[in-house]
Design a protein around this motif. Structure first.
Motif: not given
Length: 325
Positions: A94-108
Motif C-alpha cells: 500500500a502507498n508504494w506509488i505516491e511517495p515516488v511521484l511526490e519526489l518526482f514532482e518536488k525535484n525536476a
C-alpha cells in the motif's frame, strides 16, 4: 485520459508470477494504468491475463527481445509521463506509488527513482537486486546499500532516507518517459542484466539525477526468469558490465580500469569454476570474447562528456574479499 504513471510488467512465460503478484499490483495501483508487455511467451500467459485481469492492458512483442529490447519495444506503445518498470515477481505494498511521484514532482532534476527493495522470502532482509539504492566502485563493480556482492544486510532502518544514488534497480524502476527516450532507452545489445545501470550512468553523464526513497517499499523474489546460479547469468553480467564501463567511464582512466578488470576476471573465472562449476568458467571466457566483439559498437555509443567522480567507493573487491569489509 491516461494517468500520469504507467506500471509496465515485462512477462516471459511467467503466468505463475502474474497469478501470484498481479492482484496486489492492481489493488495498490489505482493511480496508474497497468500494462503487461508479453515478450513472446510460449505458455498461456496472454489468454490467462485476458480472462482473469481484463483491466490490464496487454502489449504483445513479436519475439523475445530480452529485458532491454522487450521494454524498449513495449514502452514505445505507452504514452505516459512516468514509467514504472516492475518485475513480475515483485510484491508491492500500500502507498508504494505516491511517495515516488511526490519526489518526482518536488525535484525536476530527478530522472529515475527506486523504492526500498526487500526480500520476499526473508522480509527482514534487503534483496540482492537493488536493496537501498545502487553505486559502483572505481573499477565499475556494482553494489548496493544493503548488499555488497553476495552479502546482504538485515533491514534495521539504517537506510530510511531519501537520497541520491548512482543507479536504480530494474526490478522496480521508476523513470520519466522523457528521460528514458532522451537516452534512446536501454541498450538492446545487453539483452538482460545491468542495462538499468548503464542507462542510469548515461543519465548522470547527461546531468540528471537518480534517487532512492525508503517511503516506498516492495518485496522481490529474485531469479524469477534467470536463476542466480545460471552460467548464462554469469556471461551476461560480466560482458555487460565491461561494455558499460567502456561506454561510460571517463578517459584516459578508462584504460587502466579495463586492464584491471580483464586481469581480475581471470581470477573470477577460476573462482566461479571452483565454486559454481566448470560451465561458469566457460561463461567468463565467452563473456570476454563477446565484449571484444562489441567493443567497437560500445565505443561509438560513448557520450561527449563523462563525469570523473562517478564512483563512491574504491577497490571494493579487494576490501571486501581480502579485507573482509
Amino acid at each position: 485520459m491516461p494517468k500520469k504513471l504507467a506500471v509496465a510488467i515485462l512477462n516471459w512465460n511467467g503466468k505463475s508470477w502474474l497469478e501470484k503478484f498481479l492482484p496486489g499490483v492492481i489493488q495498490f495501483s489505482t493511480d496508474a494504468d497497468i500494462y503487461v508487455i508479453d515478450n513472446f511467451s510460449t505458455d498461456d500467459s496472454v489468454d490467462f491475463l485476458r480472462t482473469r485481469f481484463p483491466s490490464v492492458q496487454i502489449i504483445k512483442n513479436d519475439k523475445n527481445y530480452g529485458f532491454a529490447g522487450g521494454y524498449n519495444e513495449g514502452l514505445r506503445q505507452i504514452d505516459h509521463e512516468f514509467y514504472c518498470l516492475l518485475n513480475s515477481d515483485v510484491e508491492v505494498t500500500a502507498n508504494w506509488i505516491e511517495p515516488v511521484l511526490e519526489l518526482f514532482e518536488k525535484n525536476a532534476s530527478i530522472a529515475a527513482i527506486q523504492p526500498k527493495i526487500l526480500s520476499f522470502t526473508n522480509k527482514n532482509y534487503f534483496e540482492f537486486a537493488g536493496a537501498a539504492g545502487g553505486f559502483i566502485d572505481n573499477l565499475g563493480y556494482p553494489y548496493c546499500r544493503g548488499r555488497v556482492f553476495d552479502d546482504v544486510e538485515e533491514d534495521k532502518g539504517q537506510y530510511n532516507d531519501e537520497t541520491e544514488v548512482f543507479w536504480a534497480s530494474g526490478c522496480c524502476f521508476f523513470i520519466r518517459s522523457k528521460d528514458f527516450w532522451d537516452q534512446n532507452g536501454f541498450d538492446e545489445r545487453f539483452f538482460a542484466h545491468q542495462e538499468e545501470i548503464d542507462l542510469c550512468w548515461r543519465l548522470i553523464n547527461s546531468g540528471r539525477k537518480i534517487f532512492y526513497t525508503w517511503r516506498s517499499e516492495v518485496y522481490h523474489v529474485g531469479g524469477g526468469t534467470l536463476n542466480k546460479q545460471s552460467p548464462r547469468k554469469t556471461f551476461l553480467n560480466i560482458r555487460n558490465n565491461l561494455s558499460m564501463v567502456l561506454k561510460n567511464a571517463p578517459f584516459p582512466g578508462l584504460i587502466g580500469i579495463i586492464f584491471m578488470r580483464l586481469c581480475l576476471d581471470a581470477f573470477a573465472g577460476i573462482y566461479f569454476g571452483i565454486k559454481l562449476g566448470f560451465p561458469h568458467f566457460i561463461a567468463v571466457l565467452k563473456a570476454h570474447f563477446s565484449f571484444y566483439a562489441h567493443a567497437s559498437g560500445s565505443w561509438k555509443k560513448r557520450q561527449k562528456h563523462q563525469k570523473n567522480n562517478f564512483y563512491q567507493s574504491e577497490w571494493l573487491i579487494f576490501r571486501h574479499f581480502l579485507g573482509r569489509k
